[in-house]
Design an enzyme around this catalytic site. Sequence first.
Site, PDB file in Angstrom:
ATOM      1  N   ARG A  29       0.973  -1.150   0.030  1.00  0.00           N
ATOM      2  CA  ARG A  29      -0.078  -0.254   0.037  1.00  0.00           C
ATOM      3  C   ARG A  29       1.063   1.159  -0.037  1.00  0.00           C
ATOM      4  O   ARG A  29       1.591   1.291   1.071  1.00  0.00           O
ATOM      5  CB  ARG A  29      -0.845  -0.123   1.287  1.00  0.00           C
ATOM      6  CG  ARG A  29      -1.546   1.445   1.376  1.00  0.00           C
ATOM      7  CD  ARG A  29      -2.580   1.387   2.495  1.00  0.00           C
ATOM      8  NE  ARG A  29      -3.721   0.699   1.961  1.00  0.00           N
ATOM      9  CZ  ARG A  29      -4.871   0.564   2.533  1.00  0.00           C
ATOM     10  NH1 ARG A  29      -5.277   1.228   3.638  1.00  0.00           N
ATOM     11  NH2 ARG A  29      -6.158  -0.154   2.013  1.00  0.00           N
ATOM     12  N   HIS A  33      -7.293   0.843  -6.412  1.00  0.00           N
ATOM     13  CA  HIS A  33      -7.652  -0.166  -5.293  1.00  0.00           C
ATOM     14  C   HIS A  33      -8.191  -1.425  -5.805  1.00  0.00           C
ATOM     15  O   HIS A  33      -9.503  -1.817  -5.372  1.00  0.00           O
ATOM     16  CB  HIS A  33      -8.540   0.841  -4.116  1.00  0.00           C
ATOM     17  CG  HIS A  33      -8.410   0.083  -2.961  1.00  0.00           C
ATOM     18  ND1 HIS A  33      -7.668  -0.969  -2.595  1.00  0.00           N
ATOM     19  CD2 HIS A  33      -9.026   0.400  -1.794  1.00  0.00           C
ATOM     20  CE1 HIS A  33      -7.673  -1.380  -1.290  1.00  0.00           C
ATOM     21  NE2 HIS A  33      -8.905  -0.432  -0.585  1.00  0.00           N
ATOM     22  N   GLN A  80     -10.135  -3.980  -3.440  1.00  0.00           N
ATOM     23  CA  GLN A  80     -11.340  -3.620  -3.042  1.00  0.00           C
ATOM     24  C   GLN A  80     -12.706  -3.602  -3.988  1.00  0.00           C
ATOM     25  O   GLN A  80     -13.827  -4.151  -3.611  1.00  0.00           O
ATOM     26  CB  GLN A  80     -11.475  -2.048  -2.526  1.00  0.00           C
ATOM     27  CG  GLN A  80     -12.620  -1.309  -2.011  1.00  0.00           C
ATOM     28  CD  GLN A  80     -13.069  -2.052  -0.515  1.00  0.00           C
ATOM     29  OE1 GLN A  80     -12.245  -2.026   0.439  1.00  0.00           O
ATOM     30  NE2 GLN A  80     -14.272  -2.607  -0.483  1.00  0.00           N
ATOM     31  N   ASP A 131     -17.192   7.411  -1.413  1.00  0.00           N
ATOM     32  CA  ASP A 131     -15.963   7.035  -0.733  1.00  0.00           C
ATOM     33  C   ASP A 131     -15.530   8.371  -0.082  1.00  0.00           C
ATOM     34  O   ASP A 131     -16.408   9.408  -0.264  1.00  0.00           O
ATOM     35  CB  ASP A 131     -14.904   6.598  -1.685  1.00  0.00           C
ATOM     36  CG  ASP A 131     -13.426   6.443  -0.879  1.00  0.00           C
ATOM     37  OD1 ASP A 131     -13.307   6.042   0.102  1.00  0.00           O
ATOM     38  OD2 ASP A 131     -12.360   6.199  -1.689  1.00  0.00           O
ATOM     39  N   CYS A 164     -16.340   1.710   0.775  1.00  0.00           N
ATOM     40  CA  CYS A 164     -15.188   0.751   1.000  1.00  0.00           C
ATOM     41  C   CYS A 164     -14.616   0.913   2.443  1.00  0.00           C
ATOM     42  O   CYS A 164     -14.012   0.109   2.867  1.00  0.00           O
ATOM     43  CB  CYS A 164     -14.130   0.984   0.020  1.00  0.00           C
ATOM     44  SG  CYS A 164     -13.406   2.830   0.136  1.00  0.00           S
ATOM     45  N   ARG A 221     -13.580  -8.963   1.830  1.00  0.00           N
ATOM     46  CA  ARG A 221     -11.977  -8.497   1.455  1.00  0.00           C
ATOM     47  C   ARG A 221     -11.275  -9.786   1.668  1.00  0.00           C
ATOM     48  O   ARG A 221     -10.480 -10.293   1.068  1.00  0.00           O
ATOM     49  CB  ARG A 221     -11.443  -7.368   2.144  1.00  0.00           C
ATOM     50  CG  ARG A 221     -12.038  -5.908   1.703  1.00  0.00           C
ATOM     51  CD  ARG A 221     -11.623  -5.506   0.566  1.00  0.00           C
ATOM     52  NE  ARG A 221     -10.230  -5.513   0.546  1.00  0.00           N
ATOM     53  CZ  ARG A 221      -9.454  -4.276   0.985  1.00  0.00           C
ATOM     54  NH1 ARG A 221     -10.062  -3.401   1.337  1.00  0.00           N
ATOM     55  NH2 ARG A 221      -7.968  -4.414   0.864  1.00  0.00           N
TER      56      ARG A 221
HETATM   57  N1  NVA Z   1     -10.021   6.629  -1.541  1.00  0.00           N
HETATM   58  C1  NVA Z   1      -9.481   6.059   0.024  1.00  0.00           C
HETATM   59  C2  NVA Z   1      -9.877   4.816   0.031  1.00  0.00           C
HETATM   60  C3  NVA Z   1      -9.530   4.189   1.539  1.00  0.00           C
HETATM   61  C4  NVA Z   1      -9.645   2.704   1.762  1.00  0.00           C
HETATM   62  C5  NVA Z   1      -8.193   6.455   0.190  1.00  0.00           C
HETATM   63  O1  NVA Z   1      -7.276   6.308  -0.749  1.00  0.00           O
HETATM   64  O2  NVA Z   1      -7.748   6.955   1.397  1.00  0.00           O
HETATM   65  N1   CP Z   2     -11.156   0.001   2.746  1.00  0.00           N
HETATM   66  C1   CP Z   2     -10.159  -0.409   2.861  1.00  0.00           C
HETATM   67  O1   CP Z   2      -8.913  -0.768   2.046  1.00  0.00           O
HETATM   68  O2   CP Z   2      -9.832  -0.143   4.203  1.00  0.00           O
HETATM   69  P1   CP Z   2      -8.465  -0.001   5.169  1.00  0.00           P
HETATM   70  O3   CP Z   2      -7.959   1.382   4.720  1.00  0.00           O
HETATM   71  O4   CP Z   2      -8.759  -0.071   6.531  1.00  0.00           O
HETATM   72  O5   CP Z   2      -7.636  -1.001   4.693  1.00  0.00           O
END
Ligand code: NVA
Ligand code: CP
Length: 313
Positions: free
Chosen positions: A106, A133, A136, A229, A269, A297
């Site tokens: 990540r 992502h 997800q 989101d 998500c 997930r």
């Molecule tokens: N769009 C959000 C998703 C979090 C799971 C982010 O990138 O922070």
């Molecule tokens: N939806 C998602 O990826 O959650 P986290 O940021 O908690 O991993």
Amino acid sequence: MSQTPTHYLQFTDLTADDYAYLFTRSALIKRKFKAYEKHQPLTDRTLAMIFEKASTRTRISFEAGMYQMGGAVVHLTTGDSQLGRAEPIEDSAKVISRMVDLVMIRTYEQTKIERFAANSRVPVINGLTNEFHPCQILADLFTFIEHRGDVNNPLDCLKGKVVAWVGDGNNMANTWLQAADLLGFTVHVSTPGGYEVNQAVAGVSGNTCFKVFTDPLQACHGADLVTTDVWTSMGYEAENETRRQAFAAWCVDSTMMAAAKTDALFMHCLPAHRGEEVQAEVIDGPQSVVWDEAENRLHVQKTLMEFLLLGKY
Ligand code: NVA
Ligand code: CP
């Protein structure tokens, strides 16, 4: 080790046939989990998880999933590894991938995960970047199929459907567009001005798989699924206040849900901010499937890891 590994860096890295396999297999792996039946094809395999951003769901689903499949996990962050002290990504990839069987990352720019993958001897999975992502969306589609389709013919229920995306043109939106393009549904995208999806980033062309709406309510008309989101994704916190103002009208509320089909589902998500991108009565209401979505997930990623390491069963 000599073969080029299959990576999962964006949704388009797999084919529609691969997805059909993954969804059907996820249902089996989920059933076994619910019945406390052991499923340990990854005994003696190790997953390295590298987090440069915070996580709850991604961390626990990959970590628990790997243990449940008989494997082990190493958890690294920028702060507690040499990654934070500017060791080149290429060098890190060469070293880490000699010691483990699989890597989940990540991070920020998609180019970082691409550079890592180009130097990795083992499959690399995108656990979220600024641009995408995919894990997800894998879970979201599986959740839709469970609720509205047939896991044995998983792609049928997606064809021709309408997904309303209300909010930021972010990593989730880009990945929805890729999924729509590959699997034959349409995304109605409504974002505030200045936060539009970038079709060059998503790599989709024309308006075949998506339609743009300035009014979020219009985007929800006739939708089979309404989803949103956070207004501010990780890494963009400095824009928080500006975004709060720009996104004020992009809150999924009961009027938007009423404009969608009567059997429309709501997804997010997570993490969610009630009163910002979604009203509490929607996310906590009867059309919301966010808890199934989060749980899935675990099941889809177990399936994905098995697929990347062992192929189709
Ligand atoms: N769009 C959000 C998703 C979090 C799971 C982010 O990138 O922070
Ligand atoms: N939806 C998602 O990826 O959650 P986290 O940021 O908690 O991993």
